[in-house]
Design a protein around this motif. Structure first.
Motif, short mmCIF file in Angstrom:
data_model
loop_
_atom_site.label_atom_id
_atom_site.label_comp_id
_atom_site.label_asym_id
_atom_site.label_seq_id
_atom_site.Cartn_x
_atom_site.Cartn_y
_atom_site.Cartn_z
N GLY A 135 6.67 6.32 -3.61
CA GLY A 135 6.07 7.37 -4.42
C GLY A 135 4.93 6.88 -5.27
O GLY A 135 4.60 5.68 -5.26
N GLU A 136 4.39 7.81 -6.02
CA GLU A 136 3.27 7.48 -6.89
C GLU A 136 3.27 8.40 -8.10
O GLU A 136 3.77 9.53 -8.05
N ILE A 137 2.68 7.90 -9.15
CA ILE A 137 2.48 8.69 -10.36
C ILE A 137 1.19 9.48 -10.18
O ILE A 137 0.14 8.92 -9.85
N LEU A 138 1.28 10.78 -10.40
CA LEU A 138 0.09 11.63 -10.28
C LEU A 138 -0.65 11.75 -11.60
O LEU A 138 -1.88 11.72 -11.64
N ARG A 139 0.12 11.90 -12.66
CA ARG A 139 -0.46 12.05 -13.99
C ARG A 139 0.60 11.68 -15.01
O ARG A 139 1.78 11.98 -14.84
N SER A 140 0.17 11.06 -16.09
CA SER A 140 1.10 10.65 -17.13
C SER A 140 0.50 11.00 -18.50
O SER A 140 -0.60 10.57 -18.82
N GLY A 141 1.25 11.82 -19.23
CA GLY A 141 0.83 12.18 -20.59
C GLY A 141 1.66 11.41 -21.60
O GLY A 141 2.30 10.42 -21.29
N ARG A 142 1.66 11.89 -22.84
CA ARG A 142 2.43 11.21 -23.89
C ARG A 142 3.92 11.27 -23.65
O ARG A 142 4.64 10.33 -23.96
N SER A 143 4.41 12.40 -23.09
CA SER A 143 5.85 12.50 -22.88
C SER A 143 6.24 13.10 -21.53
O SER A 143 7.42 13.19 -21.21
N ILE A 144 5.26 13.50 -20.72
CA ILE A 144 5.52 14.12 -19.43
C ILE A 144 4.82 13.31 -18.33
O ILE A 144 3.65 12.96 -18.47
N ILE A 145 5.55 13.04 -17.26
CA ILE A 145 5.02 12.27 -16.13
C ILE A 145 5.19 13.11 -14.86
O ILE A 145 6.28 13.64 -14.60
N TYR A 146 4.13 13.23 -14.08
CA TYR A 146 4.16 13.94 -12.81
C TYR A 146 4.11 12.90 -11.69
O TYR A 146 3.28 11.99 -11.73
N ALA A 147 4.99 13.06 -10.71
CA ALA A 147 5.06 12.08 -9.62
C ALA A 147 5.37 12.79 -8.31
O ALA A 147 5.85 13.94 -8.30
N ARG A 148 5.12 12.09 -7.22
CA ARG A 148 5.48 12.61 -5.90
C ARG A 148 5.87 11.45 -5.00
O ARG A 148 5.55 10.30 -5.29
N GLY A 149 6.56 11.80 -3.91
CA GLY A 149 6.99 10.76 -3.00
C GLY A 149 7.27 11.28 -1.61
O GLY A 149 7.24 12.49 -1.35
N LEU A 150 7.55 10.34 -0.73
CA LEU A 150 7.87 10.64 0.66
C LEU A 150 9.07 9.81 1.07
O LEU A 150 9.15 8.61 0.77
N LEU A 151 10.01 10.45 1.75
CA LEU A 151 11.17 9.77 2.30
C LEU A 151 11.00 9.77 3.81
O LEU A 151 10.63 10.80 4.40
N SER A 152 11.25 8.62 4.44
CA SER A 152 11.05 8.51 5.87
C SER A 152 12.09 7.60 6.51
O SER A 152 12.72 6.79 5.84
N VAL A 153 12.26 7.78 7.81
CA VAL A 153 13.13 6.93 8.62
C VAL A 153 12.27 6.37 9.75
O VAL A 153 11.69 7.15 10.52
N ALA A 154 12.16 5.05 9.81
CA ALA A 154 11.36 4.39 10.85
C ALA A 154 9.95 4.97 10.93
O ALA A 154 9.42 5.21 12.01
N GLY A 155 9.36 5.24 9.78
CA GLY A 155 8.00 5.76 9.72
C GLY A 155 7.87 7.26 9.92
O GLY A 155 6.77 7.80 9.82
#
Length: 137
Positions: free
Chosen positions: A102-122
């Protein structure tokens, strides 16, 4: 079918957790700092009544992995998931190893937005995005 020996040989580190995560895991990780990838080896205990891996396990891995990425991004200060959107793309089977990055999309003083990907063998099995709240220590 992936085995624990295969994962160790590929540089994965197994990590046992207490509480709920301990009931689900063990979880695995590899990488350095913010570039970590997390994983979980699907076992028979993770199956649903149709014989595929239960969606709740995939949700648990998504929350656990992206939560750890968020936690690392705030220097391991306490934080909590306040919203998580999960999109199932494919099914998993016993013996599959699900990787979560995953990765952080945006981070404020108290709120963090993130996204990710789950995969099996690519091959993608789920996408996730969400919002995490930085808690008072």
């Amino acid at each position: 079918m992936v085995t624990r020996a295969d994962l160790l040989a590929d540089g994965w580190t197994m990590e046992e957790w207490a509480d709920y995560a301990g009931l689900v895991g063990p979880f695995w990780w590899r990488g350095e700092g913010m570039a970590r990838t997390y994983g979980l080896l699907c076992e028979g205990k993770h199956r649903n009544e149709r014989g595929t891996i239960h969606g709740g396990l995939i949700a648990t891995l998504a929350d656990h992995a992206i939560g750890l990425i968020v936690w690392d991004s705030v220097n391991r200060r306490p934080c909590a998931t306040i919203q998580m959107n999960l999109h199932f793309i494919g099914a998993c089977q016993t013996g599959d190893f699900i990787e979560a990055s995953g990765e952080i999309l945006r981070s404020g003083r108290s709120i963090i937005y993130a996204r990710g990907l789950l995969s099996v063998a690519g091959k993608p099995v789920a996408g996730v995005d969400g919002v995490w709240k930085l808690l008072d220590a």
